[in-house]
Design a protein around this motif. Structure first.
Motif, short mmCIF file in Angstrom:
data_model
loop_
_atom_site.label_atom_id
_atom_site.label_comp_id
_atom_site.label_asym_id
_atom_site.label_seq_id
_atom_site.Cartn_x
_atom_site.Cartn_y
_atom_site.Cartn_z
N ALA A 172 16.54 71.82 10.06
CA ALA A 172 15.09 71.89 10.26
C ALA A 172 14.33 70.77 9.57
O ALA A 172 13.14 70.59 9.83
N ASP A 173 14.99 69.99 8.70
CA ASP A 173 14.27 68.94 7.97
C ASP A 173 14.13 67.69 8.82
O ASP A 173 14.69 66.63 8.51
N SER A 174 13.37 67.81 9.90
CA SER A 174 13.15 66.72 10.84
C SER A 174 11.69 66.75 11.27
O SER A 174 11.38 67.03 12.44
N LEU A 175 10.79 66.45 10.35
CA LEU A 175 9.37 66.57 10.63
C LEU A 175 8.96 65.63 11.77
O LEU A 175 8.18 66.01 12.64
N GLY A 176 9.45 64.42 11.75
CA GLY A 176 9.15 63.49 12.83
C GLY A 176 10.18 63.53 13.92
O GLY A 176 9.87 63.54 15.11
N GLY A 177 11.46 63.56 13.54
CA GLY A 177 12.55 63.58 14.49
C GLY A 177 13.88 63.49 13.78
O GLY A 177 13.94 63.28 12.57
N ALA A 178 14.94 63.67 14.54
CA ALA A 178 16.30 63.62 14.01
C ALA A 178 17.04 62.47 14.66
O ALA A 178 17.13 62.39 15.89
N VAL A 179 17.57 61.56 13.85
CA VAL A 179 18.32 60.40 14.33
C VAL A 179 19.79 60.63 14.02
O VAL A 179 20.16 60.87 12.88
N ASN A 180 20.63 60.57 15.05
CA ASN A 180 22.06 60.79 14.87
C ASN A 180 22.82 59.54 15.30
O ASN A 180 22.74 59.12 16.46
N LEU A 181 23.55 58.95 14.35
CA LEU A 181 24.37 57.77 14.63
C LEU A 181 25.78 58.23 14.97
O LEU A 181 26.38 58.99 14.22
N LEU A 182 26.29 57.78 16.11
CA LEU A 182 27.61 58.18 16.56
C LEU A 182 28.59 57.04 16.37
O LEU A 182 28.38 55.93 16.89
N THR A 183 29.64 57.26 15.59
CA THR A 183 30.67 56.25 15.45
C THR A 183 31.61 56.30 16.64
O THR A 183 31.64 57.27 17.41
N LYS A 184 32.38 55.24 16.82
CA LYS A 184 33.32 55.19 17.94
C LYS A 184 34.43 56.22 17.75
O LYS A 184 34.81 56.54 16.64
N SER A 185 34.91 56.74 18.88
CA SER A 185 35.87 57.84 18.85
C SER A 185 36.90 57.65 19.95
O SER A 185 36.62 57.03 20.98
N SER A 186 38.07 58.22 19.75
CA SER A 186 39.09 58.19 20.81
C SER A 186 38.66 59.01 22.01
O SER A 186 39.22 58.88 23.10
N LEU A 187 37.62 59.87 21.84
CA LEU A 187 37.09 60.62 22.97
C LEU A 187 36.40 59.71 23.98
O LEU A 187 36.12 60.13 25.10
N ASP A 188 36.09 58.46 23.57
CA ASP A 188 35.35 57.57 24.45
C ASP A 188 36.23 56.89 25.50
O ASP A 188 35.71 56.18 26.36
N PHE A 189 37.53 57.05 25.45
CA PHE A 189 38.40 56.34 26.38
C PHE A 189 39.65 57.18 26.65
O PHE A 189 39.93 58.16 25.97
N ARG A 190 40.43 56.79 27.70
CA ARG A 190 41.65 57.53 28.02
C ARG A 190 42.85 56.62 28.14
O ARG A 190 43.89 57.00 28.68
N ARG A 191 42.73 55.40 27.64
CA ARG A 191 43.85 54.48 27.67
C ARG A 191 43.86 53.67 26.39
O ARG A 191 42.93 53.73 25.60
#
Length: 948
Positions: free
Chosen positions: A239-258
């Protein structure tokens, strides 16, 4: 703290409706589950695709691994349709079986709008398609930056990438965006997370006030695969997002299949330093054990060589000269040059694995080091310190007798380390989903630097001879002309380190540790006959913060004074601001450091400075937040509803120092003190999305959010000074800021992966904090002055956000390669400020933010030109309007060119701040009273991106 019933009441009817008609349903034996994976024409996973059972309202959205799931599918033959803006729909037939889970994969065929490829060879239109598709299928109001948008412009840090989103304004430090304000609210009021877990705040005890803002220039964009900005939070979010919530996503093996191996090599040039800069990164990923195990490793290195030229000015209080009052007479001029070597080093890894058909788990780590190596030269002319204002002085022209000349040269390094280790997993079966995660984050700020201060008091050496010691001309307020007819500035033989000067050593170590654990359970439910689900969750977060400033100031106590003439470095004679001013020769810092270390008996520690600089800011804090929530989601025809409530309980414990001074100012001692506080709040939220069509929708949200008080304000420090009858202290009883938020957004998405969006919001905020300055009545300290942070009255802010992105594929060739991404934000705020009444904006709130990016793309060539406008804002509220500290407008122009040599190989060239604009300009009250300018110059980088 009592729950605000008035604030809860707007949500009551909707939540009551969900609670009344919702019945957790054991998986209905007359329905089944359809699940599968969606891939693009090259076999890569697609995130943000919508999969629908034709003829029903049943839908599913693909995640990062391209996986979707649709519950409560009626048994029998069904037709699946997957839609993704920019590609033709994909269809498949499936036979659903009651009580069973059936797999059905879908694959998109190539279209004539975008061509999907992975990593470095992806197109501008492809990255835009990823962002708008994820935004379209979201259950709330979000802005997305896909990996393409992060890498297509010269954005070295995450802050620079975020500056291109609607509603985001930046605060620039040393030529780079450092903090962000979301929807006009200060950086300390926003949640910045890494893979969903809040990043610890880095406290730079040498320059920055101790608040909760997260510095975004520490994280290189090469480590990030995407950024999500959520502007209407749901109950399953912090809930501590008075203006907004920023989420940084690191690279993951879920991003590809090869298997993939990709990276870049880059070199560049900075206009001010005339020196090189370079960077490199790599990504390696593969799948093993029949695709049951996935591994991804990334690494990044940036060396950014830059210079910052600057001039600072300060003014005396309104003063009468010859019977006329003037408010812009200079009290000080400060000329600066910084040579910065900024180094960012990062690495991350993620291991994903399956332990069964329905269970998958992950472990990931992240480590980043940001080094800021600085050589700073300052020439300060203190006109009002010991100086006399002579007749003829006005706001434009000055004649001064006396004053001081100071030189402050600095050499050192700041370093910020950020580490994160997390593990989690998810289990899904027959409509039920259980996910869990635990994480540990650690950050450390260190500074190791030395600084010399040479001082020359003019009146000590030269009697009044009828000639003004200094004259100045402010016809151009930004660049005043200073005259030194008697050569005081170059009198190095009288600029000394003695009792009036100093040799300073800084040796700070501040750390923060965050431990998080959470679990969420999703179960199927029926809401008045409409399929949906309940989601429940628990989370515990504990934070330990250790702040230990260590500033040492030494005075010369030897038999002879120490003068700058003995330590001049003639190589450092820096002309700045197009040759208008010259700093130097300056201090040869290595020689001075060796003299200090070799002659310790000639220097004495200034005990008073040591106490005042270190003890008040030294503290240890623990903050524990326990939370739980319930959230229901359902689809009623074209309306999708998300509603529920979250409860968060906060407990703080601080240990700090209480200082006492005698009537003569002598330090009497320090005692440790401990203070605790705790409070709880309920945060209801309702978000609704009405889809007129698959590509046109209206979203609305009513939510409640919080911003906890700053660490420095909660610190129970106390300084009791008998000499000045003054007490300065923190306030551990401060209440948090609370806001009720109303959002409305109309979104139209184009098949060509473009969009038109119009969003409006209103925030009603209570419990703003401010620094009070009052007289004590009664008791031991009757009549003394007390300075402490207090809660103030309310404020509000409202705004309008406009966005447009489109590829002009309908134009005749060759113009069909043109496209645009643009947004414009208007903000209007009000705040009640004690002693000032109603102000027409909040601190850190801009009134306008604009971004325009024009691009042209025809394989194998692409080009992009970007313009950013960041409006002015008040950083510090003064005692009156003349003393408000304003940060002026910022305008920057960036550009990039790229050429694909062959599949997997791409050459690029990028230019930053091409028009050589000032990136930091501060003024007091009016623009003709400038305080600070910073010019970082322009820079150019080029390199190659590759993939095997």
């Amino acid at each position: 703290m009592k729950t605000c019933l008035i604030c809860v009441r707007p949500f009551g009817r909707v939540i009551a409706l969900l609670a009344t008609f919702a019945a957790p349903a054991l998986f209905a034996q007359s329905t089944g589950v359809v699940t599968g994976t969606v891939t693009d024409p090259h076999g890569a996973f697609v995130q943000g695709a919508e999969v629908k059972i034709e003829g029903t309202a049943l839908t599913g959205t693909t995640d990062r691994s391209g996986h979707y799931r649709i519950d409560a599918v009626p048994g029998g033959a069904q037709r699946l349709r997957a839609s993704y803006l920019g590609l033709p729909d994909a269809t498949a037939s499936v036979t659903a079986v009651a009580g069973r889970e059936i797999a059905a994969d879908l694959a998109f065929n190539p279209g004539n709008t975008i061509v999907m490829e992975r990593f470095v060879v992806e197109s501008i239109a492809e990255g835009q398609a990823r962002a708008v598709n994820r935004q379209r299928t979201s259950d709330t109001i979000q802005n997305i930056i896909a990996s393409d948008a992060i890498g297509r412009l010269p954005d070295a840090s995450v802050g620079e990438a975020l500056a291109r989103l609607p509603g985001i304004s930046v605060q620039v430090d040393r030529g780079e965006p450092d903090k962000i304000a979301v929807r006009g609210l200060s950086p300390k009021y926003n949640n910045v997370a890494l893979n969903g877990e809040r990043l610890p705040a880095v406290f730079d005890s040498t320059e920055v006030y101790d608040n909760r803002s997260v510095s975004l220039n520490t994280v290189p964009t090469d480590m990030i695969s995407g950024i999500e900005v959520t502007k209407a939070i749901t109950p399953d979010m912090d809930a501590d997002s008075l203006g907004g919530a920023v989420n940084l996503l690191t690279k993951s093996s879920l991003d590809f299949r090869r298997r993939v191996l990709s990276g870049k090599l880059e070199a560049g040039y900075n206009d001010l330093t005339k020196k090189e800069q370079y960077s490199a990164n790599f990504t390696f990923g593969d799948h093993f054990a029949g695709n049951k195990v996935g591994l991804l490793l990334t690494g990044a290195f940036q060396f950014n060589n830059r210079g910052i030229e600057g001039i600072n000015a300060n003014y005396i209080a309104p003063t009468a000269v010859a019977g006329t009052s003037y408010d812009s007479i200079l009290s000080e001029l400060d000329f600066r040059f910084r040579h910065l070597d900024r180094v960012r080093k990062g690495s991350s890894g993620q291991l994903d694995f399956r332990t069964g058909e329905h269970a998958r788990h992950w472990v990931r780590g992240f480590y980043n080091v940001f080094e800021d190596r600085e050589q700073r030269r300052r020439l300060i002319i203190r006109l009002a310190n010991g100086g006399t204002i002579l007749p003829g002085t006005t706001n434009t022209i000055g004649n001064i007798d006396g004053g001081r000349v100071l030189r402050r040269d600095r050499s050192g390094k700041k370093q910020t380390d950020l580490a994160s280790l997390a593990a989690g997993g998810v289990w899904e079966q027959e409509g039920y989903k259980l996910d869990y995660s635990t994480s540990f984050a650690w950050t450390a700020f260190k500074v190791r630097r030395t600084e010399s201060q040479w001082e020359y008091r003019i009146t000590d050496y030269i009697a009044n001879n009828g000639i003004p010691d200094f004259t100045y001309d402010r016809s151009d307020p930004n660049f005043p002309r200073l005259n030194d007819p008697l050569g005081h500035i170059t009198n190095y033989a009288r600029q000394e380190i003695g009792n009036r000067g100093g040799y300073n050593v800084r040796d700070d170590d501040n750390t923060e540790e965050d431990l998080n654990a959470q679990a969420n359970l999703t179960i199927p439910a029926s809401f008045a006959g409409h399929h949906g689900h309940w989601k429940f969750g628990l989370k515990y977060r504990t934070k330990d913060k250790d702040v230990r400033p260590q500033s040492f100031s030494f005075a010369r106590v030897g038999p002879t004074e120490l003068y700058l003439s003995s330590f001049l470095d003639p190589k450092i004679a820096i002309p700045i601001l197009d040759g208008r001013y010259r700093i130097g020769p300056s201090t040869e810092m290595v020689a001075l450091r060796e003299h200090f270390q070799g002659n310790p008996a000639l220097f004495a520690l200034n005990q008073g400075n040591f106490i005042n600089d270190n003890l008040p800011g030294t503290y240890f804090a623990t903050e524990d937040v326990a939370s739980g929530y319930v959230m229901g989601t359902t689809t009623i025809g074209k309306l999708r509803l998300v509603g529920g409530a979250r409860y968060e309980h906060t407990r703080n414990e601080y240990t700090a120092n209480v200082l006492s001074f005698s009537p003569t100012g002598a330090f009497l001692g320090a005692a440790r003190t401990t203070a605790t506080s705790d409070y709880g709040e309920i945060f209801p939220a309702v978000v609704g999305t009405y889809r007129f069509t698959d590509r046109m929708m209206l979203r609305g949200a009513v939510t409640r959010s919080i911003a906890r008080p700053d660490y420095g304000d909660l610190n129970p420090r106390r300084s009791i000074n008998d000499d000045s009858d003054r007490i300065s202290e923190g306030n551990p009883a401060l209440k948090p800021l609370l806001a009720t938020n109303f959002d409305l957004s109309f979104e139209l998405y184009l098949q060509s992966a473009g969009s038109f969006t119009v969003g409006a919001f209103y925030k009603d905020i209570e419990n703003f904090s401010f620094t009070s300055n009052s007289l004590i009545s009664g008791g031991t300290y009757n009549g003394w002055r007390l300075t402490r942070p207090e809660n103030g009255p309310s404020g509000r802010i409202q705004g309008l956000e406009l966005g447009w992105s489109q590829a002009f594929k309908f134009l005749p060739k060759p113009f069909d390669g043109l496209g645009i991404q643009a947004n414009h934000t208007l903000l209007d705020g009000r705040a009640q400020v004690p002693g000032r009444g109603t102000m027409d904006r909040l601190p850190d709130q801009v009134e306008r933010v604009s971004n325009v990016q024009l691009y042209y793309e025809k394989f194998p060539f692409s080009a992009r030109l970007a313009f950013n406008f960041n409006g002015s804002y008040i950083r510090t509220v003064g005692v009156d309007a003349l003393n408000d500290e304003w940060f002026d407008d910022i305008r920057t122009v960036d550009a990039s060119l790229s050429y694909t040599l062959r599949k997997g190989w791409n050459l690029y060239l990028e230019g930053k701040n091409l028009t050589d604009e000032v990136t930091r300009r501060i003024y007091f009250g009016r623009s003709d009273r400038p305080n600070e300018h910073e010019y970082p110059g322009w820079s150019m980088v080029g390199g190659v991106k590759f993939e095997f």
